[in-house]
Write an enzyme that holds these catalytic residues in place. Structure first.
Site, short mmCIF file in Angstrom:
data_model
loop_
_atom_site.label_atom_id
_atom_site.label_comp_id
_atom_site.label_asym_id
_atom_site.label_seq_id
_atom_site.Cartn_x
_atom_site.Cartn_y
_atom_site.Cartn_z
CB SER A 198 -0.80 0.22 1.23
OG SER A 198 -1.83 -0.80 1.15
NE ARG B 86 -1.73 -7.34 7.57
CZ ARG B 86 -3.08 -7.14 7.61
NH1 ARG B 86 -3.77 -8.25 8.40
NH2 ARG B 86 -3.91 -6.33 7.45
CG ASP B 87 3.99 -8.31 5.05
OD1 ASP B 87 2.79 -7.92 4.69
OD2 ASP B 87 4.62 -7.54 5.71
NE ARG C 53 1.55 -7.13 10.38
CZ ARG C 53 1.92 -6.84 9.18
NH1 ARG C 53 2.73 -7.53 8.42
NH2 ARG C 53 1.31 -5.75 8.46
N GLY D 116 6.35 3.64 7.31
CA GLY D 116 5.77 4.47 8.41
C GLY D 116 4.42 4.36 9.13
NE ARG E 255 0.02 -2.62 9.52
CZ ARG E 255 -1.25 -2.96 9.87
NH1 ARG E 255 -1.55 -2.54 11.12
NH2 ARG E 255 -2.10 -3.10 8.99
CG ASP F 88 -4.54 -5.24 1.62
OD1 ASP F 88 -3.66 -5.97 1.05
OD2 ASP F 88 -4.29 -4.73 3.03
CG HIS G 138 -3.46 -8.76 4.63
ND1 HIS G 138 -2.16 -9.24 4.03
CD2 HIS G 138 -3.70 -7.59 4.32
CE1 HIS G 138 -1.55 -8.22 3.55
NE2 HIS G 138 -2.27 -7.14 3.60
CG HIS H 246 -0.85 -4.49 -3.07
ND1 HIS H 246 -1.40 -5.36 -2.48
CD2 HIS H 246 -1.09 -3.08 -2.18
CE1 HIS H 246 -2.01 -4.88 -1.50
NE2 HIS H 246 -1.97 -3.48 -1.28
#
Ligand SMILES: O=C(O)[C@@H](CO)OP(=O)(O)O
Ligand SMILES: [Mn+2]
Ligand SMILES: [Mn+2]
Length: 574
Positions: free
Chosen positions: A91, A182-183, A218, A309, A311, A454, A458, A496
């Site tokens: 994002s 998550r990633d 997270r 930035g 989070r 999105d 996730h 994305h």
């Protein structure tokens, strides 16, 4: 791919030339971002979009295709300023790219450059923070997302920071780990824990005592964004700073205090098999004496290794601000810790006070041009994505560009934990807001973000993803109907991929490297233009098209030539 970069420092005059052919659209132009909506396989078993059969979206796309007003465009890797073609989009880079029409080296690339050249380790800030820590025998604390997703952080950068600290004579390192999932795959946390533990253990050869001191998921500890839920930050603060796990997270089965991170994570998985890494309960590591091994003490130093930035802002405020402005939770007795972020996270209000690598300086944003050329603008999203259409859009600056020309609105999100069971999220309310803004006739340029593809993507839950797509399909139909009434233009795209690539098992939770849709629905279209043909690069560019080509395209629709510094418009006039 070779990418011509935008100058990082050149400031331009913001007045724009009118198009020579006199073309201009009168009605409102709406730019709708379907967050995380990539172009995937034509297979209902792996692509929730195909399973959802979004009839309204499909019919807009079909018409755009007939009119040559549809393109698949790039949203990952070099096209959005990321170092590797294997880097999925996200994002931040996606909205930066859409909002500024240029490609900048993004945070992770700037960090890589300044680490590998050794430049960062020579800066005054590094010396002041880490150098002093070594000199005075204090503890270096480090925290952030334990991941190689390269969206908020990267393992190799964490290791480079550790190596740099050892070179600067630091003798004690305490690491506070935020599990990702998550990633990277949803239950990959222990892989990263093992890697960092190996690294820390290897330091003993140089006489350095390095250990994991605390951790948690997270989405449950530390990494809230856009003031959505400060309890997430509080939980993280308590575990990292005070070595304290809150009572609500402790039970007979999960005591909160453990000898190792692995034990804590395994216990949490037994207790909550459905929670996965993102929501892992907080844990604090204790020594033989039962006491936390890594509470923060006066004189210690703390580095946030995340480069992105959104989070990182709230936890930075917790470290930096006095009680007079920090009113979000009681921080207890605050140790005098020197805090540094890896980057400057908000370049408008300057958060945090100290950072190690200068961020991308994004100039000449689309909002600066629209405001300077008399175009009134509106932006709306729900909380989870509010900063995406404001702060990211405007080059990581949180305020208005020109408040007399713009209105930004936010719809309160449900808590993160409800995304999976309520995949409709606040899409209806966001649509209500933009419809009201359109009906007010006050704005010529309106942008919005639907968070669902999105945020639900996730969760990895296939059926929830299908519902999310069906929901936004209905909302897009409402939106399109109003724009049609006003003879405006609707642009639909995505920042994305994410939702288009899932499994029935639910084990795919991350973004993708997919191209995304770019579609123009122009309700006063008379065949005056098309988009550049497939296989043709936008005017004179070596690659593309990608997200950065949209801004110039929009300026053309408003009747203006795009500025020289912008990536080229996708419009071809007849
Ligand atoms: O949730 C986030 O922080 C990222 C993934 O790490 O997603 P997005 O880039 O879509 O905001
Ligand atoms: Mn996104
Ligand atoms: Mn995302």
């Amino acid at each position: 791919m070779t990418i011509k970069l935008s100058s990082q420092h050149k400031k331009m005059s913001f007045s724009l030339q009118k198009l020579k052919n006199g073309f201009k659209r009168q009605g409102p132009i709406v730019w709708c971002v379907l967050d995380g909506y990539g172009l995937g396989k034509d297979d209902p078993n792996v692509n929730p979009i195909i399973a959802a059969k979004p009839t309204h979206l499909n019919s807009l796309i079909d018409t755009a295709k007939e009119q040559h007003l549809f393109k698949a465009i790039r949203a990952h890797g070099a096209a959005v300023g990321l170092p590797y073609e294997s880097d999925m989009g996200n994002s931040e880079v996606g909205h930066n790219a859409m909002g500024c029409g240029q490609i900048y080296h993004q945070g992770t690339m700037l960090v890589d450059e300044s680490f590998s050249s050794g430049k960062m380790f020579e800066t005054d800030n590094w010396k002041k923070v880490v150098g002093e820590c070594g000199k005075h025998n204090k503890t270096l604390h480090m925290f952030g997302l334990l991941s190689d997703g390269n969206i908020h952080s990267h393992m190799h950068q964490i290791f480079q920071l550790i190596d740099g600290a050892v070179k600067s004579s630091v003798k004690k390192i305490r690491v506070h780990v935020l599990l990702d999932g998550r990633d990277v795959p949803p239950e990959s946390g222990l892989v990263y824990i093992n890697r960092i533990e190996e690294k820390l253990a290897s330091l003993s050869a140089s006489g350095v005592d390095g250990k994991i001191a605390s951790g948690g998921g997270r989405m449950y500890c530390v990494m809230d964004r856009y003031n959505s839920d400060w309890s997430i930050v509080r939980r993280g603060w308590n575990m990292m700073v005070h070595g304290h796990v809150e009572a609500a997270d402790i039970s007979g089965f999960y005591p909160g205090y453990f000898k190792t991170a692995t034990e804590a994570i395994e216990k949490c998985r037994q207790l909550h098999p459905d929670k996965k890494d993102q929501y892992n309960l907080p844990f604090v590591i204790v020594g033989e004496d039962g006491k936390p091994i890594g509470k923060m003490e006066d004189g210690d130093v703390c580095i946030n290794w995340n480069f992105r930035g959104d989070r990182a802002v709230q936890i930075s405020r917790a470290f930096d601000e006095p009680n007079s402005t920090f009113t979000f939770f009681d921080r207890g007795v605050i140790p005098k810790v020197k805090y540094a972020g890896l980057l400057e996270y908000d370049t408008e209000v300057h958060i945090p006070n100290t950072y190690l690598v200068p961020p991308p300086e994004i100039h000449n944003t689309l909002s600066e041009y629209t405001c300077a050329n008399g175009i009134t603008a509106y932006a709306v999203a729900e909380t989870h994505k509010y900063g995406h259409v404001t702060y990211f859009w405007n080059g990581n600056k949180s305020g208005y560009v020109n408040q007399s020309m713009e209105l930004y609105e936010c719809v309160d999100s449900l808590p993160n934990s409800e995304t999976e069971s309520h995949p409709e999220m606040k899409a209806v309310e966001v649509t209500d807001k933009i419809l009201a803004a359109l009906q007010s006739k006050k704005f010529q340029f309106l942008r919005m973000n639907y968070a669902n593809p999105d945020m639900v993507g996730h969760t990895g839950n296939f059926d929830s993803c299908v519902r999310a797509v069906q929901c936004i399909d209905k909302q897009v139909a409402r939106l399109a109907a109003e724009i049609e009434k006003q003879k405006g233009v609707l642009i639909i795209t995505a920042d994305h991929g994410n939702v288009e690539d899932k499994t029935q098992k639910g084990d795919k939770t991350s973004h993708t490297t997919a191209d995304v849709l770019f579609t123009i629905t122009d309700y006063s279209y008379n065949g005056e233009y098309t988009l550049v043909a497939d296989g043709v690069k936008p005017d004179g560019e070596p690659e593309g098209p990608g997200l950065t080509n949209i801004a110039a395209t929009v300026l053309n629709l408003f009747g203006f030539e795009a500025p020289e510094s912008y990536r080229k418009s996708l419009i071809k006039f007849k």
